[in-house]
Design a protein around this motif. Structure first.
Motif, PDB file in Angstrom:
ATOM      1  N   TRP A  84       0.829  -1.212   0.000  1.00  0.00           N
ATOM      2  CA  TRP A  84       0.000   0.000   0.000  1.00  0.00           C
ATOM      3  C   TRP A  84       0.856   1.253   0.000  1.00  0.00           C
ATOM      4  CZ3 TRP A  84      -4.550  -1.090  -1.551  1.00  0.00           C
ATOM      5  CH2 TRP A  84      -5.131  -2.316  -1.220  1.00  0.00           C
ATOM      6  N   ILE A  85       1.947   1.238   0.749  1.00  0.00           N
ATOM      7  CA  ILE A  85       2.867   2.393   0.742  1.00  0.00           C
ATOM      8  C   ILE A  85       3.516   2.534  -0.622  1.00  0.00           C
ATOM      9  CG2 ILE A  85       5.026   3.293   1.701  1.00  0.00           C
ATOM     10  CD1 ILE A  85       4.186   2.074   4.395  1.00  0.00           C
ATOM     11  N   PHE A  86       3.909   1.412  -1.224  1.00  0.00           N
ATOM     12  CA  PHE A  86       4.496   1.459  -2.564  1.00  0.00           C
ATOM     13  C   PHE A  86       3.513   2.067  -3.561  1.00  0.00           C
ATOM     14  CE2 PHE A  86       4.825  -0.486  -6.752  1.00  0.00           C
ATOM     15  CZ  PHE A  86       6.053   0.023  -7.138  1.00  0.00           C
ATOM     16  N   VAL A  87       2.267   1.624  -3.548  1.00  0.00           N
ATOM     17  CA  VAL A  87       1.258   2.137  -4.469  1.00  0.00           C
ATOM     18  C   VAL A  87       1.067   3.639  -4.276  1.00  0.00           C
ATOM     19  CG1 VAL A  87      -1.226   2.094  -4.976  1.00  0.00           C
ATOM     20  CG2 VAL A  87       0.058  -0.047  -4.824  1.00  0.00           C
TER      21      VAL A  87
ATOM     22  N   LEU B 197       0.262   7.529 -14.065  1.00  0.00           N
ATOM     23  CA  LEU B 197      -0.169   6.212 -13.613  1.00  0.00           C
ATOM     24  C   LEU B 197      -1.433   6.316 -12.770  1.00  0.00           C
ATOM     25  CD1 LEU B 197       0.630   3.185 -13.503  1.00  0.00           C
ATOM     26  CD2 LEU B 197       1.825   3.711 -11.392  1.00  0.00           C
ATOM     27  N   VAL B 198      -2.452   5.558 -13.162  1.00  0.00           N
ATOM     28  CA  VAL B 198      -3.692   5.469 -12.393  1.00  0.00           C
ATOM     29  C   VAL B 198      -3.836   4.021 -11.949  1.00  0.00           C
ATOM     30  CG1 VAL B 198      -6.193   5.747 -12.418  1.00  0.00           C
ATOM     31  CG2 VAL B 198      -4.743   7.342 -13.708  1.00  0.00           C
ATOM     32  N   ILE B 199      -3.734   3.788 -10.646  1.00  0.00           N
ATOM     33  CA  ILE B 199      -3.809   2.431 -10.096  1.00  0.00           C
ATOM     34  C   ILE B 199      -5.187   2.205  -9.497  1.00  0.00           C
ATOM     35  CG2 ILE B 199      -2.824   0.811  -8.432  1.00  0.00           C
ATOM     36  CD1 ILE B 199      -0.188   2.351  -8.662  1.00  0.00           C
ATOM     37  N   ASP B 200      -5.819   1.120  -9.889  1.00  0.00           N
ATOM     38  CA  ASP B 200      -7.149   0.765  -9.405  1.00  0.00           C
ATOM     39  C   ASP B 200      -7.020  -0.088  -8.145  1.00  0.00           C
ATOM     40  OD1 ASP B 200      -9.791   0.098  -9.029  1.00  0.00           O
ATOM     41  OD2 ASP B 200      -9.933  -1.184 -10.798  1.00  0.00           O
ATOM     42  N   THR B 201      -6.988   0.553  -6.988  1.00  0.00           N
ATOM     43  CA  THR B 201      -6.832  -0.191  -5.731  1.00  0.00           C
ATOM     44  C   THR B 201      -8.138  -0.826  -5.271  1.00  0.00           C
ATOM     45  OG1 THR B 201      -7.142   1.860  -4.493  1.00  0.00           O
ATOM     46  CG2 THR B 201      -4.875   1.164  -4.906  1.00  0.00           C
ATOM     47  N   GLU B 202      -9.266  -0.357  -5.778  1.00  0.00           N
ATOM     48  CA  GLU B 202     -10.552  -0.923  -5.358  1.00  0.00           C
ATOM     49  C   GLU B 202     -10.728  -2.349  -5.861  1.00  0.00           C
ATOM     50  OE1 GLU B 202     -13.993   1.408  -5.582  1.00  0.00           O
ATOM     51  OE2 GLU B 202     -12.982   3.216  -4.882  1.00  0.00           O
TER      52      GLU B 202
ATOM     53  N   PHE C 145      -5.353  -9.712  -2.638  1.00  0.00           N
ATOM     54  CA  PHE C 145      -4.201 -10.459  -2.136  1.00  0.00           C
ATOM     55  C   PHE C 145      -4.443 -11.938  -2.365  1.00  0.00           C
ATOM     56  CE2 PHE C 145      -3.017  -6.663   0.109  1.00  0.00           C
ATOM     57  CZ  PHE C 145      -1.641  -6.770   0.234  1.00  0.00           C
ATOM     58  N   GLU C 146      -3.386 -12.604  -2.830  1.00  0.00           N
ATOM     59  CA  GLU C 146      -3.449 -14.041  -3.012  1.00  0.00           C
ATOM     60  C   GLU C 146      -2.070 -14.616  -2.746  1.00  0.00           C
ATOM     61  OE1 GLU C 146      -3.863 -16.643  -6.920  1.00  0.00           O
ATOM     62  OE2 GLU C 146      -5.767 -15.718  -6.360  1.00  0.00           O
ATOM     63  N   ASN C 147      -1.956 -15.506  -1.791  1.00  0.00           N
ATOM     64  CA  ASN C 147      -0.684 -16.156  -1.450  1.00  0.00           C
ATOM     65  C   ASN C 147       0.434 -15.146  -1.213  1.00  0.00           C
ATOM     66  OD1 ASN C 147      -1.970 -18.646  -1.816  1.00  0.00           O
ATOM     67  ND2 ASN C 147      -1.385 -18.721  -3.960  1.00  0.00           N
ATOM     68  N   GLU C 148       0.214 -14.201  -0.323  1.00  0.00           N
ATOM     69  CA  GLU C 148       1.192 -13.171   0.039  1.00  0.00           C
ATOM     70  C   GLU C 148       1.614 -12.306  -1.149  1.00  0.00           C
ATOM     71  OE1 GLU C 148       4.450 -14.798   2.261  1.00  0.00           O
ATOM     72  OE2 GLU C 148       3.143 -15.602   3.792  1.00  0.00           O
ATOM     73  N   LYS C 149       0.723 -12.151  -2.120  1.00  0.00           N
ATOM     74  CA  LYS C 149       0.981 -11.296  -3.269  1.00  0.00           C
ATOM     75  C   LYS C 149      -0.223 -10.392  -3.492  1.00  0.00           C
ATOM     76  CE  LYS C 149       3.875 -14.652  -5.568  1.00  0.00           C
ATOM     77  NZ  LYS C 149       4.062 -15.509  -6.716  1.00  0.00           N
ATOM     78  N   MET C 150       0.072  -9.107  -3.689  1.00  0.00           N
ATOM     79  CA  MET C 150      -0.977  -8.158  -4.015  1.00  0.00           C
ATOM     80  C   MET C 150      -0.998  -7.997  -5.530  1.00  0.00           C
ATOM     81  SD  MET C 150      -1.263  -4.178  -2.928  1.00  0.00           S
ATOM     82  CE  MET C 150      -2.580  -3.147  -3.494  1.00  0.00           C
ATOM     83  N   VAL C 151      -2.163  -8.105  -6.112  1.00  0.00           N
ATOM     84  CA  VAL C 151      -2.332  -7.919  -7.543  1.00  0.00           C
ATOM     85  C   VAL C 151      -3.234  -6.711  -7.741  1.00  0.00           C
ATOM     86  CG1 VAL C 151      -3.221  -8.936  -9.681  1.00  0.00           C
ATOM     87  CG2 VAL C 151      -2.089 -10.386  -7.984  1.00  0.00           C
TER      88      VAL C 151
ATOM     89  N   ASP D  69      -3.336   6.996 -19.776  1.00  0.00           N
ATOM     90  CA  ASP D  69      -4.714   6.817 -20.268  1.00  0.00           C
ATOM     91  C   ASP D  69      -4.855   5.830 -21.419  1.00  0.00           C
ATOM     92  OD1 ASP D  69      -5.803   8.614 -18.413  1.00  0.00           O
ATOM     93  OD2 ASP D  69      -5.373  10.322 -19.712  1.00  0.00           O
ATOM     94  N   LYS D  70      -3.845   4.990 -21.659  1.00  0.00           N
ATOM     95  CA  LYS D  70      -3.970   4.075 -22.796  1.00  0.00           C
ATOM     96  C   LYS D  70      -3.317   2.717 -22.594  1.00  0.00           C
ATOM     97  CE  LYS D  70      -0.018   6.159 -25.018  1.00  0.00           C
ATOM     98  NZ  LYS D  70       0.360   7.489 -25.265  1.00  0.00           N
ATOM     99  N   THR D  71      -2.360   2.601 -21.713  1.00  0.00           N
ATOM    100  CA  THR D  71      -1.619   1.352 -21.559  1.00  0.00           C
ATOM    101  C   THR D  71      -2.095   0.625 -20.303  1.00  0.00           C
ATOM    102  OG1 THR D  71       0.278   2.415 -22.594  1.00  0.00           O
ATOM    103  CG2 THR D  71       0.682   0.345 -21.447  1.00  0.00           C
ATOM    104  N   LYS D  72      -2.643  -0.561 -20.493  1.00  0.00           N
ATOM    105  CA  LYS D  72      -3.169  -1.351 -19.368  1.00  0.00           C
ATOM    106  C   LYS D  72      -2.061  -2.219 -18.800  1.00  0.00           C
ATOM    107  CE  LYS D  72      -7.760  -1.299 -21.259  1.00  0.00           C
ATOM    108  NZ  LYS D  72      -8.867  -2.070 -21.805  1.00  0.00           N
ATOM    109  N   LEU D  73      -1.886  -2.137 -17.473  1.00  0.00           N
ATOM    110  CA  LEU D  73      -0.802  -2.831 -16.781  1.00  0.00           C
ATOM    111  C   LEU D  73      -1.340  -3.663 -15.629  1.00  0.00           C
ATOM    112  CD1 LEU D  73       1.438   0.335 -16.413  1.00  0.00           C
ATOM    113  CD2 LEU D  73       1.757  -1.468 -18.098  1.00  0.00           C
ATOM    114  N   VAL D  74      -0.557  -4.655 -15.224  1.00  0.00           N
ATOM    115  CA  VAL D  74      -0.855  -5.445 -14.027  1.00  0.00           C
ATOM    116  C   VAL D  74       0.386  -5.432 -13.146  1.00  0.00           C
ATOM    117  CG1 VAL D  74      -1.456  -7.707 -13.106  1.00  0.00           C
ATOM    118  CG2 VAL D  74      -2.432  -6.964 -15.281  1.00  0.00           C
TER     119      VAL D  74
END
Length: 173
Positions: free
Chosen positions: A26-29, A39-44, A48-54, A61-66
């Motif tokens: 959360w601090i990193f984000v 950068l627009v990060i969708d935190t909503e 979390f899955e297996n100690e990993k946040m996705v 406004d155009k490049t979709k990232l994970v």
């Protein structure tokens, strides 16, 4: 007495200026949001899955990232991965990776990291690696997708397999 007070003040000031190396996802984000306004990060919709946040994001406004942010047992971010399937957006991807390097590893030169990993920004399927004293970086610009990661050597100690010729390792037929 004034010297002791002045020395104490200098000590407190210097320790307050240190950079926090360990950070939760959360601090990193939040730091990414403050550092890179593209950068627009969708935190909503993050999870979390297996100690990993996705979490999902959009760059410029155009490049979709994970993002995938791995954590250690204390909740500190120990590895950050970035992926994108829009291979025609490699330039935006590289800019976002450079921002990640500048936020996660403030002591490393993010321009140098980007130069070593991405070079010409051409799709080549070549896995590229770069290491500094405290970080390991990896990147791939492929026709199948784009990938970048940075891992802390302090939080994830590197192990090496030792070669041995112990008696119980020798097999006789």
């Amino acid at each position: 007495m004034k010297r002791i007070a002045a020395l104490l003040l200098v000590f407190v000031t210097l320790t307050a200026c240190s950079v926090q190396e360990k950070m939760s996802p959360w601090i990193f984000v939040e730091r990414m949001r403050q550092t890179d306004k593209n950068l627009v990060i969708d935190t909503e919709n993050s999870f979390f899955e297996n100690e990993k946040m996705v979490c999902y994001a959009v760059y410029a406004d155009k490049t979709k990232l994970v993002f995938e942010i791995s954590t250690d047992e204390h909740g500190n971010s120990d590895k950050i991965s970035l992926a994108c399937v829009q291979t025609d957006k490699a330039a935006d991807f590289v800019l976002c990776a450079k921002s990640i390097a500048s936020v996660y590893s403030t002591e490393d030169d993010s321009d140098n990291v980007a130069k070593e990993l991405f070079g010409t920004k051409e799709l080549s399927d070549e896995c590229r690696y770069y290491e500094t004293q405290w970080r390991s970086y990896a990147a791939v610009l492929s026709e199948n997708g784009l990938y970048f990661s940075v891992e802390s050597k302090k939080l994830v100690p590197q192990t090496e397999v030792e070669f041995s010729l112990k008696q119980n390792d020798i097999v006789e037929y």
